[in-house]
Design an enzyme around this catalytic site. Structure first.
Site, PDB file in Angstrom:
ATOM      1  N   HIS A 368      -6.328  40.918 -23.674  1.00  0.00           N
ATOM      2  CA  HIS A 368      -4.983  41.427 -23.961  1.00  0.00           C
ATOM      3  C   HIS A 368      -4.507  41.135 -25.377  1.00  0.00           C
ATOM      4  CE1 HIS A 368      -3.787  42.405 -19.760  1.00  0.00           C
ATOM      5  NE2 HIS A 368      -4.674  41.470 -19.478  1.00  0.00           N
ATOM      6  N   LYS A 560      11.304  42.593 -26.583  1.00  0.00           N
ATOM      7  CA  LYS A 560       9.936  42.097 -26.406  1.00  0.00           C
ATOM      8  C   LYS A 560       9.947  40.640 -26.862  1.00  0.00           C
ATOM      9  CE  LYS A 560       8.723  45.511 -29.163  1.00  0.00           C
ATOM     10  NZ  LYS A 560       7.639  46.206 -28.482  1.00  0.00           N
ATOM     11  N   ARG A 561       8.867  39.893 -26.611  1.00  0.00           N
ATOM     12  CA  ARG A 561       8.807  38.530 -27.103  1.00  0.00           C
ATOM     13  C   ARG A 561       8.984  38.495 -28.627  1.00  0.00           C
ATOM     14  NH1 ARG A 561       7.413  34.245 -23.444  1.00  0.00           N
ATOM     15  NH2 ARG A 561       7.246  32.990 -25.330  1.00  0.00           N
ATOM     16  N   LYS A 566       5.129  41.345 -34.213  1.00  0.00           N
ATOM     17  CA  LYS A 566       5.915  42.446 -33.647  1.00  0.00           C
ATOM     18  C   LYS A 566       7.001  42.923 -34.624  1.00  0.00           C
ATOM     19  CE  LYS A 566       5.240  40.797 -28.857  1.00  0.00           C
ATOM     20  NZ  LYS A 566       4.612  41.882 -28.074  1.00  0.00           N
ATOM     21  N   THR A 670       3.862  47.737 -23.302  1.00  0.00           N
ATOM     22  CA  THR A 670       4.154  48.475 -22.072  1.00  0.00           C
ATOM     23  C   THR A 670       5.641  48.845 -22.072  1.00  0.00           C
ATOM     24  OG1 THR A 670       4.278  46.312 -21.007  1.00  0.00           O
ATOM     25  CG2 THR A 670       2.324  47.647 -20.559  1.00  0.00           C
ATOM     26  N   LYS A 674       7.900  52.332 -20.947  1.00  0.00           N
ATOM     27  CA  LYS A 674       9.119  52.340 -20.130  1.00  0.00           C
ATOM     28  C   LYS A 674      10.229  53.127 -20.832  1.00  0.00           C
ATOM     29  CE  LYS A 674       7.557  47.952 -18.345  1.00  0.00           C
ATOM     30  NZ  LYS A 674       7.522  46.497 -18.583  1.00  0.00           N
TER      31      LYS A 674
HETATM   32  C1  26V Z   1      -1.753  33.840 -23.945  1.00  0.00           C
HETATM   33  C2  26V Z   1      -1.594  32.518 -23.868  1.00  0.00           C
HETATM   34  C3  26V Z   1      -2.355  31.708 -24.776  1.00  0.00           C
HETATM   35  C4  26V Z   1      -2.424  30.309 -24.299  1.00  0.00           C
HETATM   36  C5  26V Z   1      -1.074  29.797 -23.932  1.00  0.00           C
HETATM   37  C6  26V Z   1      -0.489  30.565 -22.804  1.00  0.00           C
HETATM   38  C7  26V Z   1      -0.701  31.994 -22.942  1.00  0.00           C
HETATM   39  C8  26V Z   1      -0.011  32.820 -22.111  1.00  0.00           C
HETATM   40  C9  26V Z   1      -0.181  34.161 -22.198  1.00  0.00           C
HETATM   41  C10 26V Z   1      -1.044  34.656 -23.121  1.00  0.00           C
HETATM   42  C11 26V Z   1      -1.225  36.097 -23.144  1.00  0.00           C
HETATM   43  C12 26V Z   1      -0.829  36.681 -24.423  1.00  0.00           C
HETATM   44  C13 26V Z   1      -1.385  37.983 -24.460  1.00  0.00           C
HETATM   45  C14 26V Z   1      -0.415  39.038 -24.001  1.00  0.00           C
HETATM   46  O1  26V Z   1       0.569  38.845 -23.334  1.00  0.00           O
HETATM   47  N1  26V Z   1      -0.764  40.197 -24.395  1.00  0.00           N
HETATM   48  C15 26V Z   1       0.029  41.359 -24.147  1.00  0.00           C
HETATM   49  O2  26V Z   1      -0.518  42.007 -23.025  1.00  0.00           O
HETATM   50  C16 26V Z   1       0.182  43.174 -22.712  1.00  0.00           C
HETATM   51  C17 26V Z   1      -0.418  43.715 -21.440  1.00  0.00           C
HETATM   52  O3  26V Z   1      -1.733  44.109 -21.660  1.00  0.00           O
HETATM   53  C18 26V Z   1       0.094  44.148 -23.860  1.00  0.00           C
HETATM   54  O4  26V Z   1       0.850  45.282 -23.532  1.00  0.00           O
HETATM   55  C19 26V Z   1       0.626  43.521 -25.142  1.00  0.00           C
HETATM   56  O5  26V Z   1       0.402  44.389 -26.223  1.00  0.00           O
HETATM   57  C20 26V Z   1      -0.076  42.214 -25.394  1.00  0.00           C
HETATM   58  O6  26V Z   1       0.528  41.533 -26.475  1.00  0.00           O
END
Ligand code: 26V
Length: 828
Positions: A368, A560-561, A566, A670, A674
């Site tokens: 992701h 968004k975050r 971003k 995403t 929406k």
């Molecule tokens: C990464 C990490 C890294 C370690 C610490 C905890 C943690 C928690 C979550 C994540 C995931 C980050 C990646 C993420 O959220 N990606 C997003 O995924 C969406 C669904 O596929 C996508 O639409 C976004 O573009 C993407 O940033």
């Protein structure tokens, strides 16, 4: 005397009439909640309603489970550390087709359904896109009759509640469980044991084979909590199983026997800490021990549950690939790979090769991200201490992998080092993405551009070595929550003109709206719905945050975050620039389209720059909103604590969707989908799923700007100098100077100095390079908005072509390209 026979069938369906519902509801209020109507608080009323509604779904759930074990069809297990579900009540009412009955029944009792809706605290068990995607996917799987189960963690505290104190983010704990949790079914009797630590020893088994035995140092219990995942209109209810950590009996005994009672209680707290809180970092892995504990905890519980409980007792595990595919949602559950090896080799006493041949058929991995720093690497020291046997297994997987690799590329030691599962620098570490890629059947990115960049850049060596392993599945969103429920006005119009609700499960049906873009009366109704949604948002923000907005202005929304990539700062600089131009007299306010610039964003608590940017957005908002010079022209709105619930009111009210990440950084997005589905036009870069949105709607219905990914690569390659943009672009310079002058911080130049100086001297995400293109695109937005008929035409085309972004389509793609599984016949 009548004969009493054991009845194994579930009780009959509840009576689906207003009177039947009212009876059930009052029974639940009196006997479940223990209050009578006259004394019931809103929370009592809500809890009783939730329990009543789940009764209506219960027969379907039990039936689904019965059929599932009868059919033994190939299933999908979605392993995800996050499920960002959002509120449950409305979705359950929709699935059970009870909304009208309940509304009428409650009204008869003098209760407003809407008041009870507001009483629900959303389960925020996720950070953002990745967790929300998991929630959309399980909704689609249930709606499409796909046998599947979601596995995750029941965090006691989800994503923090964001508050602002003097404009700065302050995090408050999200105690979502304190008022009761009517949607969950705990099963403490089904708890499983999960071990950590200790040592590994060799021993000889009965056949004289040397085997490994893990002698763990400590263990905890995982208690499953089941949640219903109701399909829409198909009578199916799938299961989401979230695990909660409890201390084992050994802990209790220790407490009992220990002289040091307080110390023993601390030990218990230690065990239960594992599922205590969701990590709020969503890009830079911190390498925290507790997080690795969480990951192994839920994965070990889930695999054990699947093997020992879901599969029939006599199941031959060599047939596992015919029964299940485990989808790994990012690297967080990747420790499942060595865990399944451990189960097969150590516990079931299989040969290594037999085990590996099964393991490599049952996992797939979704990546992701594109940010290298977001790829998880666990230090060997930590992993070896916490999971010594798994570390050995990973080493062996790597050895075997490197043998094959060196055979394929004999004289390429550099490549072997790049691709190794073990990193040597800055410390020895396990690259979880590499482990996942080696073991997976398929590796997918989440939008076309992202998957291409994975193949060409991030995992290029692997794509060469394993051609055919890499694929794309573009993300999607559930039309149930994000149109049918969140936008009743537009839903009603669509249903009316299409003649049925078929679009709710077949979103491509929206295509039939397209000719109506040319129908003036339809455009008028479409516009009236948008205006009503804007008034609904204005009302909500007034109540929720005391924010005063004018629904007649253009609603320009970025939610968004908060992340530098971003580029919330790009939008903010545009606001500052307009403000500066008006107040300096360069721009006549009469020439400025009245706009509300809305932001919603949480920053990771440890991400300092992100928190500075939040402070700056609020500071600019405070100044701009109070300045009569721009009154009625520029308004900044930044409601705190953006979450799924707020999204459901905010997105349908948007005119303009901001998707302005630096090209090549946003995997998909995403939110962008929406907004499109709800009739907002996008201003965006050529990034993530924006690329596919623009392909669908055409350039004339999308405000494209900015460097493309190859151009970005080129600029960076040649050496990027943000100051040159500052020096040559007066508008940009004036905007940055205004921030630097302390105009938004009571004259204190130091407050936002870090933001300004970062943009001027580092600007990793090329905000300054894209500023002018963005401002120009915003001018095109203004021009387009000035023609309401043309704007509405574009908005309708956006809605009509959004069908591709249904998560039902994403699920079909996974079924065909990755899982090789299929829906079951609902009537079978
Ligand atoms: C990464 C990490 C890294 C370690 C610490 C905890 C943690 C928690 C979550 C994540 C995931 C980050 C990646 C993420 O959220 N990606 C997003 O995924 C969406 C669904 O596929 C996508 O639409 C976004 O573009 C993407 O940033």
């Amino acid at each position: 005397m009548s004969e009493v026979t054991a009845n194994t069938e579930p009780v009959a369906t509840r009576e689906r009439t207003v009177e039947g519902f009212v009876r059930e509801y009052l029974r639940e209020l009196n006997f479940g909640q223990g209050v009578d109507l006259s004394r019931a608080s809103v929370n009592d009323q809500y809890l009783a309603l939730a329990r009543t509604v789940r009764h209506y779904l219960m027969v379907r759930w039990l039936e689904t489970l019965r059929r599932q074990s009868e059919l033994q069809a190939k299933s999908v297990a979605y392993l995800s550390a996050e499920f960002l579900l959002g509120r449950q009540l409305d979705n359950a009412l929709l699935a059970a087709d009870l909304t009208d009955i309940v509304e009428e029944g409650l009204a008869g009792l003098g209760i407003s359904l809407d008041t009870l809706r507001q009483a629900e605290v959303e389960p925020g068990l996720g950070n953002g896109g990745l967790g929300r995607l998991a929630a959309c996917f399980i909704d689609s799987l249930a709606t499409m009759n796909v046998p599947s189960i979601g596995y995750g963690i029941r965090y006691e505290y989800g994503i923090f509640r964001q508050t602002f104190v003097d404009g700065w983010q302050v995090e408050k704990p999200d105690s979502w469980l304190t008022l009761g949790s009517p949607w969950e079914f705990p099963h403490p009797e089904m708890a499983v044991n999960v071990s950590f630590g200790g040592t590994v020893e060799d021993y000889e088994d009965d056949d004289g084979t040397t085997r490994k035995r893990w002698l763990p140092g400590w263990s905890v219990l995982g208690v499953p909590y089941n949640y219903m995942v109701p399909g829409y209109g198909n009578g199916r209810v799938n299961t989401l199983r979230l695990w909660s950590a409890r201390a084992t009996r050994a802990f209790d005994l220790e407490i009992f026997n220990s002289g040091d009672y307080a110390q023993a209680v601390r030990a218990q707290t230690f065990a239960e800490n594992i599922s205590k809180v969701l990590y709020p970092e969503d890009s830079t892995p911190q390498g925290k021990e507790l997080r690795l504990q969480q990951q192994y905890f839920f994965v070990a519980c889930s695999l054990k549950d699947f093997v020992d409980q879901v599969l029939p007792k006599d199941f031959d595990l060599t047939n596992l690939p015919d029964r299940i595919h485990f989808q790994l949602n990012d690297t967080h559950p990747v420790i499942a790979i060595p865990e399944l090896m451990r189960i097969l080799v150590d516990e079931k006493k299989w040969s290594w090769d037999d085990a590996w041949s099964v393991v490599r058929q049952v996992f797939s991995y979704t990546c992701h991200t594109l940010l290298p720093e977001a790829l998880e690497v666990w230090s060997v020291e930590l992993l070896g201490r916490l999971l010594p046997r798994h570390l050995e297994i990973i080493y062996r997987i790597n050895e075997q992998f490197l043998v094959g690799l060196r055979a394929a590329y004999p004289d390429d030691e550099l490549r072997a080092r790049r691709m190794s599962i073990i990193a040597e620098f800055p410390e020895r570490g396990i690259r979880m993405a590499h482990l996942a890629t080696v073991a997976a059947v398929k590796v997918n990115g989440v939008a076309a551009l992202h998957s291409q960049l994975l193949r060409d850049k991030v995992l290029h060596d692997f794509a060469e070595y394993y051609p055919g392993k890499f694929t794309n599945v573009t993300n999607g969103i559930t039309p149930r929550r994000f149109l049918r429920l969140s936008n009743p006005g537009l839903s009603g119009l669509v249903t009316e003109v299409l003649g049925s609700e078929k679009w709710v499960t077949d979103l491509d049906e929206l295509r039939a709206l397209e000719p109506l873009a040319e129908d003036a009366e339809f455009r008028r109704r479409f516009r009236e719905i948008k205006a009503a949604n804007k008034r609904r948002l204005v009302h909500l923000l007034a109540e929720r945050d005391g924010i005063v907005l004018d629904p007649e202005t253009m609603f320009d929304v970025m939610v968004k975050r908060l992340h530098e990539y971003k580029r919330q700062t790009l939008k903010l600089l545009h606001v500052v620039s307009l403000y500066e131009q008006i107040t300096s007299g360069a721009l006549d306010p009469a020439d400025v389209t009245p706009r509300t610039f809305a932001f919603g964003a949480k920053a990771a608590p440890g991400y300092r720059m992100a928190k500075q940017i939040i402070g700056l957005i609020n500071a600019v908002g405070r100044t701009v909103n109070a300045d009569p010079a721009v009154e009625g022209r520029l308004t900044v709105a930044f409601p705190a604590n953006y979450n799924v619930t707020l999204a459901e009111t905010l997105i349908p009210a948007a005119d303009l969707s901001e998707q302005i990440s630096l090209a090549g950084k946003e995997a998909s997005g995403t939110g962008n989908m929406k907004f499109m589905l709800n009739g907002a036009l996008t201003i965006g870069t050529d990034d993530g799923a924006n690329v596919e949105i623009r392909e669908l709607v055409g350039d004339e219905n999308f405000f494209l700007f900015g460097l493309t990914e190859p151009e970005v690569a080129d600029v960076v390659e040649r050496g990027y100098h943000p100051t040159s943009y500052y020096e040559t672009n007066p508008q940009l310079r004036h905007a940055l100077d205004l921030v630097a002058s302390g105009a938004f911080s009571d004259g204190d130049r130091s407050v936002f100095e870090p933001v300004v100086s970062n943009l001027l001297h580092e600007d990793r995400f090329l905000v300054l390079a894209d500023f002018q293109a963005y401002a120009d695109a915003q001018a095109r937005v203004d021009a387009a908005y000035a023609d309401p008929e043309a704007w509405t035409r574009s908005a309708i085309i956006n809605v009509a072509r959004a069908g591709f972004f249904s998560s039902d389509r994403s699920m079909r793609d996974y079924l065909d390209r990755v899982w090789h599984a299929a829906p079951v016949d609902p009537s079978a």
